[in-house]
Design a protein around this motif. Structure first.
Motif, mmCIF file in Angstrom:
data_model
loop_
_atom_site.group_PDB
_atom_site.id
_atom_site.type_symbol
_atom_site.label_atom_id
_atom_site.label_comp_id
_atom_site.label_asym_id
_atom_site.label_seq_id
_atom_site.Cartn_x
_atom_site.Cartn_y
_atom_site.Cartn_z
ATOM 1 N N LYS C 7 0.799 -1.157 0.013
ATOM 2 C CA LYS C 7 -0.002 0.055 0.124
ATOM 3 C C LYS C 7 0.985 1.404 0.132
ATOM 4 C CE LYS C 7 -3.701 -2.190 2.721
ATOM 5 N NZ LYS C 7 -4.594 -2.572 1.716
ATOM 6 N N THR C 9 0.900 5.839 -1.025
ATOM 7 C CA THR C 9 -0.199 6.821 -1.127
ATOM 8 C C THR C 9 -0.287 7.095 -2.863
ATOM 9 O OG1 THR C 9 1.850 8.402 -0.974
ATOM 10 C CG2 THR C 9 0.180 8.036 0.756
ATOM 11 N N VAL C 49 -3.550 4.325 -2.108
ATOM 12 C CA VAL C 49 -4.509 4.874 -1.112
ATOM 13 C C VAL C 49 -4.675 6.432 -1.360
ATOM 14 C CG1 VAL C 49 -5.011 4.972 1.386
ATOM 15 C CG2 VAL C 49 -4.182 2.937 0.237
ATOM 16 N N TRP C 54 -5.459 8.018 4.352
ATOM 17 C CA TRP C 54 -4.252 7.456 4.738
ATOM 18 C C TRP C 54 -3.665 8.289 6.086
ATOM 19 C CZ3 TRP C 54 -0.868 3.749 2.177
ATOM 20 C CH2 TRP C 54 0.140 3.382 3.027
ATOM 21 N N THR C 60 -4.409 13.041 8.941
ATOM 22 C CA THR C 60 -4.503 12.430 7.457
ATOM 23 C C THR C 60 -3.080 12.904 6.745
ATOM 24 O OG1 THR C 60 -5.317 14.466 6.363
ATOM 25 C CG2 THR C 60 -6.668 12.626 7.183
ATOM 26 N N TYR F 3 -1.197 -0.966 13.119
ATOM 27 C CA TYR F 3 -1.855 -0.599 11.821
ATOM 28 C C TYR F 3 -3.189 -0.985 11.835
ATOM 29 C CZ TYR F 3 -2.962 -1.023 6.974
ATOM 30 O OH TYR F 3 -3.678 -0.650 5.590
ATOM 31 N N ASN F 5 -6.891 -0.885 9.404
ATOM 32 C CA ASN F 5 -7.623 -0.732 8.166
ATOM 33 C C ASN F 5 -9.109 -0.917 8.607
ATOM 34 O OD1 ASN F 5 -8.983 -2.535 5.562
ATOM 35 N ND2 ASN F 5 -7.581 -0.726 5.028
ATOM 36 N N VAL F 43 -0.581 3.777 12.081
ATOM 37 C CA VAL F 43 -0.921 4.074 10.619
ATOM 38 C C VAL F 43 -2.285 3.397 10.596
ATOM 39 C CG1 VAL F 43 -0.513 3.449 8.255
ATOM 40 C CG2 VAL F 43 1.521 3.607 9.904
ATOM 41 N N THR F 45 -5.391 3.260 7.401
ATOM 42 C CA THR F 45 -6.036 3.170 6.121
ATOM 43 C C THR F 45 -7.389 3.031 6.017
ATOM 44 O OG1 THR F 45 -5.540 1.094 5.405
ATOM 45 C CG2 THR F 45 -3.690 2.944 4.849
#
Lengths: 68, 68, 68, 68, 68, 68
Positions: C7, C9, C49, C54, C60, F3, F5, F43, F45
């Protein structure tokens, strides 16, 4: 060439070796039937997630199972 | 800032501690070389998947390994 | 047989077609070098992403980039 | 209907049963507050990743922890 | 309660609305048949991945399709 | 170092820029509160999934929304 990831509860609810083989065969066949994908390059992984690590409705599956 | 997830077969085929360190270093360097991503914020996770839980060609890796 | 997901940006920071090809080649070679994995069945997917989608450090990437 | 996956380091840093329940409750509430998502169908899974299998800055967390 | 993620190539190879509905129905039925999972809480997501962003055998699907 | 998601429905149900910033801030704070994780390396996403590509109860969200 599809890639499929299946997450199910593990521990006392973990699928057997035979059930995992059936899931892999079934989803590979489904992708061949619906999208004509070549079974030879269809990859499937199965994650068995501990019931303390799976939440639905804001609580763990462990808590949820106690009430049912 | 990239995030990379690597899935490989585990159990008797699991990578050693040294091999996992090499994968993490290698993929972090690759992202720095190709996309100039900052290694400091590149995150890598490695999943070791049981051979009963990995399917290709409609069968588990366990079955596939028996034939080879 | 490894499966790798990368993944990075997207948007104005999205990798070019050539850079994506280099990432795929590089990570496939890395798995062959370190773990002797067969390149023929190594699968790589790249997700681009959006910078609004993100987050790092609680904000962000869009916000973060404004300050740098 | 949201699906959330949380990855944290496991082993000696693994969250307790109570902490996992708090994460599940917290993220489900967050999605209800911010996006008015129905908690009943919000699914959360937590992965505990071994410190040898997690990399940042080009090295494993195991190596990183040794220096700190 | 299972969660399934299916990744297939998108763009000119993207599945139609009807094919996506068939995949969702098929994989939900499979989990009910094999593991007696309740269809009401089985969640499926489908990712359509650009052919430049999918690699196999060390090259992008875009390159691979040119040769076939 | 966590992380996270988050997958939510996109299209007409897609979160705004402000809502996405709130989700990122909220989940980063939650991990700091519950597990004392450093926000600087957390992080997050967010994936916005088309309603034709999301299934629950064996049907797409598109179909489900028509009935409600």
């Amino acid at each position: 060439m599809p890639y499929v990831n299946i997450k199910v509860t593990g521990g006392s609810e973990a699928p057997s070796k035979e059930q995992k083989a059936k899931l892999i065969k079934g989803v590979t066949d489904l992708l061949a039937d619906v999208l004509h994908k070549n079974p030879a390059t269809t990859v499937v992984t199965i994650d068995e997630v501990d019931m303390d690590n799976w939440g639905i409705g804001g609580e763990t599956v462990t808590e949820r199972r106690k009430r049912s």
